[in-house]
Design a protein around this motif. Structure first.
Motif: not given
Length: 198
Positions: A40-60
């Motif tokens: 559960y914790e690993e999945a939560k961390d991965l989920t957060q990382e995924i949304f952060i990465k997408v946000y940071n690249n949203l302009s592209g």
């Protein structure tokens, strides 16, 4: 409001609207991460990382594909990266989205109700799940996405950027690999009976 309209507003400064995109897709992304990690914790961390990465690249982000396709591509790639690092320590015991154990045998077996089939159903579920997890990456990825995340072959094709026929071939070969490993296990002492030649 459509995803693409939200994204345009976010790029133009309405960053608080990203929370709405997260709300729309967080369960599916988390489920994808949990299917790989079984933690559960690993999945939560991965989920957060995924949304952060997408946000940071949203302009592209380009509207050549749906946002959901782009998001799941990022999610799957990040999960694959995690698996490459963690696989020596972790075997993913696959689950479906509602966290019920999946009888993966139902997906790969031939339904002829013979004693060998019954043996497999009763005694070899853990073996089958481990073997799916240990398939070569190109096969385990499509098995997870198709059987446990309920993506269609066309959706998997779009997300991975691989032709649809290739996805169909990988699913076919993955199922056959699992069947062959089951037969070997039974034939060479891993089970109580040997499967008869088909």
């Amino acid at each position: 409001m459509k995803d693409e309209e939200l994204i345009e507003l976010i790029i133009n400064g309405n960053t608080e609207l990203y929370a709405e995109l997260i709300e729309r897709y967080k369960n599916k992304v988390y489920s994808t991460a949990y299917s790989y990690t079984r933690d559960y914790e690993e999945a939560k961390d991965l989920t957060q990382e995924i949304f952060i990465k997408v946000y940071n690249n949203l302009s592209g982000f380009q509207n050549k594909a749906q946002f959901s396709t782009y998001l799941y591509r990022v999610a799957v790639n990040r999960c694959i990266d995690w698996t490459r690092r963690k696989r020596p320590k972790t075997i993913s015991m696959l689950t479906c989205q509602d966290d019920e154990n999946v009888d993966i045998y139902d997906f790969i077996a031939d339904y002829d109700s013979n004693p060998e089939e019954i043996l497999l159903r009763q005694e070899n579920m853990d073996f089958i799940r481990r073997e799916v997890s240990n398939l070569p990456e190109i096969y385990s990825t499509v098995m997870i996405m198709y059987y446990f995340q309920e993506f269609s072959p066309q959706e998997i094709s779009d997300i991975l950027g691989v032709p649809r026929k290739t996805i169909d071939t990988r699913l076919f070969r993955a199922r056959n690999l699992i069947k062959e490993r089951i037969r070997r296990k039974l034939d060479f002492g891993g089970g109580k009976v040997a499967m008869q030649p088909s």
